[in-house]
Design a protein around this motif. Structure first.
Motif: not given
Length: 425
Positions: A257-261, A274-278, A305-312
């Protein structure tokens, strides 16, 4: 008939306006929040306000319609601050003379996303899949309860699960109202030893299966950390690190999650990227891991970025995947940008969801407002912490409970030796 005209999506607190849609014969509507009646409407407009409180926690909102004689016409339920699936799957059993002979797997996505992998287990043992619409079942003792699980991965990186319980009291009928709760221990508990020990609001609830499955890790990376991660990726290329043995494995599901929205105007909520990592198998995984994290956050404006919101949001997604899970927040000192929610609010929310939060600091300056921060400033330290995270994931087991329950309502009474609910102290 009754349905919600307002869908409460995203992460919500405080007072929220809600509309319900009802049939003409409706004379009254009752609104229930987390099992308590909070409103009764006896005439249109069928609108009300629900107070979700100031804490970020999961809720269950229920609307019940009655006719003029007080008879129930129908009810609608929606869950708040919990995941709504973009991909769904179901399992049906085909029986002959009351004995299940095969299972049929059906799925759908919101945009016809092609499925790439299908994994099905019966009582923890994998089944061979040739045709998902015809999955042969072995001979079974229907006096015992059996637990069938299907996991699907789609081209976009989405995933879906389906569960079915049959046998025992169920016979050849399928029970699909199940709740996943993670427990922690150095061994996998059995259904028998958990019987009578798991309670919901003080009442025992029946465990029907245990599962480990794919591990889910959601990484939220601060733009401040981009250059440091890229530098460590170059350093990792020159080291003889045995990451293929101690790092992420092929069956780990990693999402960034880059924290961008973006704001979804139709839903009235924020949609985080949301990016899937391969990982290419021909490149050292640790170097690739660090390079991907650095590259995907390079160029992001820090204050966007809204990092804490992205963590939630990562916690919400992780809980909804119903697998062993972690959220890792990667910072370089105190991150820039403004989130709606504070550190303590997000940490408490993730604890309620039973999703562990790990904070990595790749810089030398300790981020303000954070506790239990792990210093991860060299490739060697990254490898050590990946190994530590995998050990933590390996200790998680998913227990499936009969019925649908909120995570904060579940308790483990008189736990078996060495077993505890994830998040309990």
């Amino acid at each position: 008939m009754i349905t919600f005209g307002t869908l409460l999506l995203g992460l919500l607190v405080g007072v929220q306006p809600v509309t319900v849609l009802v049939s003409d014969e409706t004379a009254a509507v009752e609104i229930w929040l987390d099992g308590e009646r909070v409103e009764r409407l006896e005439q249109p407009p069928w609108r009300f306000e629900v107070d979700l409180g100031e804490s970020l926690v999961p809720h269950e909102l229920e609307a019940v319609a009655f006719d003029a004689d007080g008879a129930e016409l129908g009810r609608a339920v929606q869950r708040v601050n919990l995941l709504r699936q973009e991909a769904e799957a179901t399992i049906a059993l085909d029986a002959v003379d009351g004995v299940p002979r095969q299972a049929r797997l059906v799925w759908r996505t919101i945009d016809a996303d092609p499925v790439t992998t299908v994994r099905v287990t019966l009582d923890g043992a994998p089944l061979e899949i040739v045709d998902p619409s015809r999955i042969p079942l072995p001979a079974l003792n229907l006096e015992e309860i059996h637990f069938l699980v299907a996991e699907l991965t789609f081209e976009s990186g989405r995933s879906a699960r389906a569960e079915a319980v049959f046998g025992g009291l169920y016979g050849d009928e399928v029970s699909v109202e199940l709740t996943a709760v993670p427990v922690l221990g150095d061994r996998r508990p059995t259904v028998a030893e958990l019987a009578g020990r798991l309670h919901v609001r003080g009442e025992p609830v029946t465990p029907v299966g245990v599962d480990h499955g794919t591990r889910e890790v959601f990484l939220v990376v601060a733009a401040d950390a981009s250059s440091t991660l890229t530098h460590m990726a170059r350093a990792a290329a020159g080291l003889n690190l045995q990451t293929r043995h101690s790092g992420w494995m092929n069956d780990d599901s990693l999402s960034l999650l880059t924290g961008t929205f973006e704001v979804d105007e139709s839903a009235g909520t924020d949609v985080f990227e949301v990016l899937r990592i391969a990982f290419p198998t021909s490149i050292r995984p640790l170097k690739t891991f660090l390079a991907i994290l650095g590259a995907n956050t390079h160029g992001i404006q820090k204050r966007k970025q809204r990092l804490l919101d992205a963590a939630a949001m990562g916690g919400l997604l992780a809980e909804g995947r119903q697998r062993p899970r972690l959220v890792v927040l990667v910072v370089d000192g105190t991150p820039k940008g403004r989130s709606r929610f504070e550190v303590d609010t997000v940490r408490t929310y993730l604890e309620t969801l039973r999703v562990p939060l790990v904070v990595w600091n790749v810089g030398r300056v300790l981020p303000r407002g954070f506790s239990d921060v792990v210093l991860v400033d060299t490739p060697v330290r990254v490898e050590e912490e990946i190994r530590s995270l995998r050990d933590r994931l390996d200790r998680q087991t998913i227990v499936w409970l009969e019925g649908r329950h909120l995570p904060q309502d579940i308790t483990l009474v008189d736990p078996p030796p060495g077993i505890q609910l994830l998040g309990e102290r």
